[in-house]
Write a protein that holds these residues in place. Structure first.
Motif, PDB file in Angstrom:
ATOM      1  N   ILE A 155       1.016  -1.389   0.097  1.00  0.00           N
ATOM      2  CA  ILE A 155       0.131   0.173  -0.030  1.00  0.00           C
ATOM      3  C   ILE A 155       0.723   1.307  -0.448  1.00  0.00           C
ATOM      4  O   ILE A 155       1.397   1.614   0.738  1.00  0.00           O
ATOM      5  CB  ILE A 155      -0.332  -0.297   1.177  1.00  0.00           C
ATOM      6  CG1 ILE A 155      -2.134  -1.321   1.600  1.00  0.00           C
ATOM      7  CG2 ILE A 155      -1.509   1.780   1.553  1.00  0.00           C
ATOM      8  CD1 ILE A 155      -2.610  -1.024   0.298  1.00  0.00           C
ATOM      9  N   THR A 156       1.153   2.328  -0.894  1.00  0.00           N
ATOM     10  CA  THR A 156       1.420   3.564  -0.686  1.00  0.00           C
ATOM     11  C   THR A 156       0.531   4.575  -0.642  1.00  0.00           C
ATOM     12  O   THR A 156      -0.160   4.749  -1.534  1.00  0.00           O
ATOM     13  CB  THR A 156       2.761   3.401  -2.458  1.00  0.00           C
ATOM     14  OG1 THR A 156       3.377   1.734  -2.401  1.00  0.00           O
ATOM     15  CG2 THR A 156       3.664   4.070  -2.433  1.00  0.00           C
ATOM     16  N   ASN A 157       0.892   5.454  -0.102  1.00  0.00           N
ATOM     17  CA  ASN A 157       0.065   6.318   0.270  1.00  0.00           C
ATOM     18  C   ASN A 157       0.457   8.110  -0.178  1.00  0.00           C
ATOM     19  O   ASN A 157       1.470   7.308  -0.961  1.00  0.00           O
ATOM     20  CB  ASN A 157      -0.521   6.549   2.080  1.00  0.00           C
ATOM     21  CG  ASN A 157       1.010   6.620   2.640  1.00  0.00           C
ATOM     22  OD1 ASN A 157       1.213   7.600   2.484  1.00  0.00           O
ATOM     23  ND2 ASN A 157       0.943   5.846   3.922  1.00  0.00           N
ATOM     24  N   GLN A 158      -0.386   8.678  -0.442  1.00  0.00           N
ATOM     25  CA  GLN A 158      -0.471   9.462  -0.892  1.00  0.00           C
ATOM     26  C   GLN A 158       1.284  10.726  -0.295  1.00  0.00           C
ATOM     27  O   GLN A 158       1.370  11.654  -1.677  1.00  0.00           O
ATOM     28  CB  GLN A 158      -1.603  10.543  -1.000  1.00  0.00           C
ATOM     29  CG  GLN A 158      -2.932  10.211  -1.638  1.00  0.00           C
ATOM     30  CD  GLN A 158      -3.973  11.108  -1.629  1.00  0.00           C
ATOM     31  OE1 GLN A 158      -4.666  11.956  -0.789  1.00  0.00           O
ATOM     32  NE2 GLN A 158      -4.312  11.512  -2.972  1.00  0.00           N
ATOM     33  N   ARG A 159       1.364  10.524   0.995  1.00  0.00           N
ATOM     34  CA  ARG A 159       1.883  10.610   1.414  1.00  0.00           C
ATOM     35  C   ARG A 159       3.287  10.593   0.899  1.00  0.00           C
ATOM     36  O   ARG A 159       4.742  11.540   0.297  1.00  0.00           O
ATOM     37  CB  ARG A 159       2.397  11.132   2.659  1.00  0.00           C
ATOM     38  CG  ARG A 159       3.348  11.596   3.467  1.00  0.00           C
ATOM     39  CD  ARG A 159       2.951  13.891   3.083  1.00  0.00           C
ATOM     40  NE  ARG A 159       4.375  14.159   3.326  1.00  0.00           N
ATOM     41  CZ  ARG A 159       5.074  15.124   2.912  1.00  0.00           C
ATOM     42  NH1 ARG A 159       4.634  15.176   1.706  1.00  0.00           N
ATOM     43  NH2 ARG A 159       6.165  15.758   3.537  1.00  0.00           N
TER      44      ARG A 159
END
Ligand code: FDA
Length: 585
Positions: free
Chosen positions: A48-52
């Motif tokens: 999971i690669t988040n926006q930040r």
């Protein structure tokens, strides 16, 4: 005399080490990264690669961000978090996750120029590592860190070259321990930790099989399978995680941490796959099996003199909320510019102490959240009637009652709906990912109060320019009509000042102050007939200061300081603030 010299030695080339190396090289800092293995992560692990995190990649360069999008599974393929009896069997419920609920999607789009996505570690690590090495990082593989000693001027590290069997020494000014959850660097520095390791046991089974017919109509990253009695005495919940849609998968299956570590052979792995998929004729190609432990531990201090720890070395937790590699990369974004500023002589060493002040609270927060998320499956099990008995037949009968008519079954269905919806704290916790506000000596608030959160701070990101918060995103336009995020104007290893037409004097002051302090400070005057225009008025609404005020932003895109109006002496104010933040005596 040491065999090798460098400014920053990084132990580990995982997400933490590779991103630190990429950022340091981008900022022009000499660095070396070592890994005891021949190559990078050989299993997908974090995904999971988040926006930040995507904002960090974007700051490294649009080519880095674009390559991530090229290899990822896009956000719209992540959304239908499914709870079922098996992939082929009955579905219990779903929740729209990872920003795929229309309301959440709007919040994501308003918050950042980037998109959340699923990028397995086997893609993320090479991307970061390649960026680092192509920009100057000296990498040494098959090189095992053994020990280090620090003195007033630097650190001497002893490593084992696993190809020759010889020990070598590396002299550096600073040492970064990005050596994962069993960090020897943290251990040798005796850094303080709270919590416990090994609170649960899990196994990963990676396999290839085309499961399109079971999943393509309800695309998701995670399929939760509840099978009463499928493990010894337990509830029997397994996770089928998509690695590549829809033919590469990873199953996470628990084991009793108090018993012996299970032997996971091909036959056992195949059985688990067939049971969770619900297809006994499936012929999966098992590509890898491994066991891992669930940890609940974080460092309360992440620095000891010239040595820093980051990533899993500092925060050890289960994969819930997908925070592992994200937080590791964000640790790097925090420390890299500080090391660069100190090594270039722009800042005093006191600046480095703000790394732990800012990131240790994040370590505690994310470890706590990830472990809490495991506990929050409880209401689902309760609603399904799985906690009342350990007899699989009774458990199955309790689960089946949800299909009856009548008040009890209605109540059970309502409880299931509510329990699944509550999992938004794990699968759609935008606030956990984006609301990091720093309180430290690298931020000057001038006594301004932190704004309270109007909505649940774990679920919703709340933009603010309060010093310490990440700069809010708004789309702005250049003279050619091309759009740029406010975040695109800042970062890239430099301080940036944003002001409006009435704050022109800030921009002129910034130039003089930068020259006097011997540092780079970019200024943007935003307004009509200027290089950057706020056509939508979104920046004006987000900036929380007057047009004559200014927002000073750190290289990691967090607000350093802000002034509500033009001051009597902008030059003196900027000098005061930057000298304080950079710890210049
Ligand atoms: P990471 O452990 O990735 O890297 C450590 C680096 O240090 C490696 O390069 C290692 O070789 C090196 N190293 C260690 N000791 C050394 C020494 N003495 N000398 C030289 N080099 C040394 N997370 C998640 O969000 N979802 C998931 O599904 C999973 N699944 C998962 C499965 C397994 C099996 C593991 C081990 C981990 C996960 N994780 C995960 C966690 C996730 O992978 C983790 O949070 C990040 O990789 C952390 O990145 P780091 O760079 O901090 O450590």
């Amino acid at each position: 005399m040491a065999d090798i010299q460098t400014d920053v030695l990084i132990i580990g080339t995982g997400p933490a080490g590779s991103s630190a190396a990429a950022l340091l090289s981008t900022y022009g800092v000499e660095n070396m990264a070592i890994n005891r293995y021949r190559w990078l992560a050989n299993t997908p692990r974090a995904h999971i690669t988040n926006q930040r995190t995507m904002e960090v990649l974007r700051d490294l360069g649009r080519e880095v961000e674009d390559e991530a999008y090229m290899f990822c599974s896009h956000q719209d393929l992540m959304g239908e978090n499914v709870f079922c009896e098996s992939l082929a069997g009955e579905e219990i419920g779903r929740m729209k996750s990872w920003g795929n609920h229309p309301l959440s999607k709007a919040e994501h789009q308003l918050s950042s120029p980037t998109m959340m996505n699923d990028l397995p570690q086997t893609f993320m690590e090479p991307l970061l590592f390649k960026t680092a090495c192509s920009r100057g990082t000296q990498a040494r593989m098959s090189m095992e860190y053994l020990r280090h000693e620090q003195d007033a001027e630097g650190v001497t590290t002893t490593c084992l070259d696993r190809l020759t069997g010889k020990e070598i020494t590396i002299r550096s000014k600073y040492l970064l321990g990005a050596d994962g959850g069993n960090s020897r660097v943290a251990e040798l520095e005796k850094l303080p930790f709270e919590g416990q390791m090994g609170v649960g046991g899990s196994m990963n089974i990676i396999f290839k099989a085309d499961l399109s017919k079971y999943v393509a109509h309800r695309p998701s990253v995670l399929y939760w399978v509840v099978q009463p009695g499928a493990d010894v005495g337990g509830i029997g919940m397994g996770l089928v995680r998509m690695i590549r849609p829809w033919n590469e998968w990873l199953i996470v299956w628990g084991y009793d941490i108090n018993g012996p570590e299970p032997v996971v052979d091909n036959a056992f792995a195949t059985k688990v796959v067939r049971d969770l998929v619900g297809d006994q004729s499936l012929e999966p190609e098992i590509t890898s099996v491994s066991t891992w432990t669930v940890n609940n531990m974080y460092a309360t201090h992440m620095q000891s003199g010239r040595v820093f720890i980051m990533g899993d070395a500092a925060h050890r937790h289960p994969p819930s909320n997908g925070l592992g590699s994200n937080t590791s990369i964000q640790d790097s974004f925090n420390i890299a510019w500080k090391l660069a500023a100190v090594l270039k002589g722009e800042a005093g060493e006191g600046l480095l102490e703000t790394y732990s002040q800012e990131r240790a609270p994040v370590a505690k927060q994310i470890v706590t959240r990830a472990n809490q998320s495991i506990g929050e499956f409880g209401p689902i099990f309760e609603a399904l009637g799985l906690t009342e008995s350990t007899d699989p037949e009774v458990m199955q009968a309790n689960m089946d009652k949800r299909c009856d008519a009548g008040g009890d079954a209605e109540r059970q269905r309502a409880a299931i709906r509510e329990a699944i919806a509550f999992k938004k704290y794990e699968f759609d916790a935008h606030g956990v990912e984006m609301n990091q506000r720093y309180k430290s000596g690298a931020v000057v608030t001038d006594g301004q109060m932190e704004p309270a959160y109007e909505l649940d701070a774990e679920l919703h990101y709340q933009p603010t320019t309060w010093p310490g918060a990440r700069l809010p995103h708004a789309w702005l336009f250049d003279r050619n009509g091309a759009r740029h995020s406010t975040l695109d104007l800042v970062g890239k290893g430099r301080f940036t000042l944003l002001t409006g037409l009435s704050g022109e004097a800030w921009a002129s002051a910034a130039q003089k102050v930068a020259k006097a302090l011997g540092m780079e400070l970019v200024a943007h005057v935003i307004g009509p007939r200027r290089d950057i225009v706020d056509h939508h008025g979104d920046w004006a609404r987000a900036r929380e200061v007057g047009e004559g005020g200014c927002v000073l932003v750190r290289p990691d895109q967090h607000v350093a300081w802000r002034a509500e109006e033009l001051s009597d002496n902008p030059e003196a104010d900027l000098t005061r603030v930057l000298a304080a933040i950079l710890h210049r005596d």
